[in-house]
Design an enzyme around this catalytic site. Structure first.
Site, PDB file in Angstrom:
ATOM      1  N   GLU A  61      20.997   6.518  18.133  1.00 43.15           N
ATOM      2  CA  GLU A  61      21.666   5.214  18.104  1.00 43.15           C
ATOM      3  C   GLU A  61      22.772   5.276  17.055  1.00 43.15           C
ATOM      4  OE1 GLU A  61      21.777   0.595  17.095  1.00 43.15           O
ATOM      5  OE2 GLU A  61      20.763   2.020  15.811  1.00 43.15           O
ATOM      6  N   ASP A  80      16.942   5.179  15.178  1.00 44.69           N
ATOM      7  CA  ASP A  80      17.692   3.974  14.824  1.00 44.69           C
ATOM      8  C   ASP A  80      18.728   4.278  13.740  1.00 44.69           C
ATOM      9  OD1 ASP A  80      17.664   0.885  14.854  1.00 44.69           O
ATOM     10  OD2 ASP A  80      17.370   1.317  12.724  1.00 44.69           O
TER      11      ASP A  80
END
Ligand code: NOJ
Length: 539
Positions: free
Chosen positions: A243, A201
């Protein structure tokens, strides 16, 4: 022999555990429920499940605010439930990757609690503090609708702390070697349990440096490369998926020389699929594929249409963003931050042709496709719910009042079921579509199967094919020798005749139905109905 490059032609499926299936009747999804649905996912044909954060968390950002990195959120079950799930998935040949939130913790994490209370605690330096809120002023604010600054004052600490997301998510300080080591140990912990990798993330933001926008810094790449090296040595075949909501040239360094991330989301291509479809013009796609640099052979893009967040419009120009909002989010409450908080089916007017066409792009453009749970049955959204909750509602398994999500009364579900017509469970559900050969779900199953049967869609290179009309997105995959696939998408609501003369004398075999063949010498024109798509093998 183990296929170390399995992700190159895999199909991914994103799961929010809370939303998928409730095994213990408390109105919240859990691992027991998810385990009971694995056979559905096998039948769907996906290869790898991406599990959104399943760790203990106050859930102010649905688990992207972690308060304990090595346990399971009690709502989702026990560690044993997770292990049972993982074994059951592996027994069925499914891979499992989980979210790894490196950039920040929850403010409820014991590290932050210790840090704020005691300036002398070794945990103080786990976070980024300052006596002024003026530092790093070139860093943009990401959650613009809620946060006004990347700094928040902490009374107990008597200082400001740095956060790129919600104030309840303080950023970790990667200049501290202990933080680097802690997070490497988190990686080790889950890989030792047997998971197949991570969706990492928010990686652009790990380090901060004055005078920069604090994104994609060299220090960040250096740390991520060390993490990758660790995985390569001890856990070959496990993957890191990046990401980074950035332009392709800024994502490119995250692949390194094949020594950083195995995979990276292709953010900017996603809104352009929607743009091209609405404009009936392939130019946005031509533009972004032209701006996408080649990546190392062992790496792969991940393509997606929707996910658990708003449809992000960060990777478009301000004019394009306004246009996208006007076209796809006419009501203000459909908008969130720099995006649109709607699901795929409502975005595309619940028009089966357009939804299939968008998926035709998803499954044939370069990259491994990621399906967001529920989009394979055309689930709707609820823009009246807060934040991104409207796209995170319970999965609709059957037509019953509780949609087969849970045995408890729907009034006790963690979020209300979608009930707006025509998206309610009585109309949109798995069981109904499984038994209907012509359903959307069965079309997606066929797309997944064809994608997996044709290595060129995972491995092949990509080139545009002249179609004589800008409304046709026609391209070739695996354009070199060997297997070649021609994909043709009619982006418009008008019928189009695409000349095939440029292909020479060829036989084209439809990938969905091999009895459908075109001899270009006899049929020099391909007739495309409005919003039609064809996937054809060139023989
Ligand atoms: C990206 C995730 O997709 C999003 O859901 C989350 O809020 C932020 N990162 C912060 O972790």
């Amino acid at each position: 022999m183990e296929d170390l490059l399995w992700y190159k032609n895999a199909v991914f499926y994103e799961i929010y555990v809370r939303a998928f299936a409730d095994g213990n009747g408390d109105g919240k999804g859990d691992f027991a429920g998810l385990t009971s649905k694995l056979d559905y996912l096998v039948a769907l044909g996906v290869d790898c499940l991406w599990i959104m954060p399943m760790y203990p968390s106050p859930l102010l950002d649905d688990g992207y605010d972690i308060s304990d990195y090595t346990h399971i959120h009690p709502d989702y079950g026990s560690m044993q439930d997770f292990k049972t799930f993982l074994t059951a998935a592996h027994d069925r040949g499914l891979k499992v990757i989980v979210d790894l939130v490196l950039n920040h913790t929850s403010d409820q994490h014991p590290w932050f609690q210790a840090a704020r209370r005691d300036a002398k605690s070794p945990y103080r330096d786990y976070y980024v503090w300052s006596d002024t809120d003026r530092k790093y002023s070139e860093a943009r604010i990401i959650f613009v609708d809620i946060e006004k600054s990347n700094w928040s004052w902490d009374d107990a600490a008597g200082e400001y702390y740095w956060h790129r997301f919600y104030a309840s998510q303080p950023d970790l300080n990667y200049d501290n070697p202990s933080v680097q080591e802690e997070m490497r140990n988190v990686v080790k912990f889950w890989l030792d349990l047997g998971i197949d990798g991570f969706r990492a993330d928010a990686v652009p933001y790990l380090f901060e440096r004055e005078g920069t926008n604090c994104e994609n810094l060299p220090e960040t790449h250096a740390y991520l490369k060390r993490l990758r090296h660790f995985i390569d040595i001890y856990y070959p075949g496990r993957i890191l998926l990046c990401e980074a909501n950035q332009w392709p040239e800024d994502v490119r360094p995250y692949f390194g020389e094949g020594d950083e991330f195995h995979m990276g989301f292709h953010f900017p291509i996603m809104p352009r699929i929607f743009m091209a479809l609405r404009r009936g013009d392939r130019s946005p796609l031509v533009w972004i594929t032209g701006r996408t640099p080649p990546i190392p052979e062992s790496c792969q893009w991940c393509t997606f249409l929707r996910n658990h967040d708003e449809l992000t419009l960060e990777m478009v120009t301000p004019e394009e963003r306004q246009w996208m909002w006007q076209e796809y989010a006419p009501e203000p409450r459909m908008r969130l931050n720099l995006g649109i908080r709607r699901r795929l089916a409502p975005l595309l007017d619940n028009d089966r042709r357009k939804i299939e066409l968008a998926n035709s792009h998803l499954f044939t453009l370069p990259g491994s496709p990621v399906i967001y749970y529920g989009d394979e049955i055309g689930m709707g959204d609820n823009v009246w719910l807060r934040d991104r909750d409207g796209v995170r509602t319970p999965m609709q398994w059957e037509a019953s009042p509780g949609a087969g999500f849970s045995s408890v009364d729907p009034g006790q579900f963690y979020l209300p079921l979608i009930d707006a017509k025509p998206y309610g469970p009585e109309k949109v559900n798995v069981v109904g579509q499984l038994s209907d050969e012509g359903s959307f779900l069965n079309t997606i199953r066929r797309m997944i199967a064809v994608h997996k049967q044709n290595a060129a869609l995972g491995w092949g290179d990509f080139g545009w094919v002249e179609a004589g009309d800008p409304a046709v997105a026609a391209y070739c995959r695996g354009c070199g020798e060997g297997e070649r696939i021609l994909v043709v998408n009619n982006l418009s609501g008008k019928p189009i005749q695409m000349p095939l003369s440029g292909l020479g004398a060829r036989r084209l075999v439809d990938l969905f139905d091999s009895t459908l063949e075109i001899e270009t010498e006899k049929e020099p024109v391909l007739v495309l109905e409005p919003y039609a798509y064809r996937w054809l093998r060139l023989v």
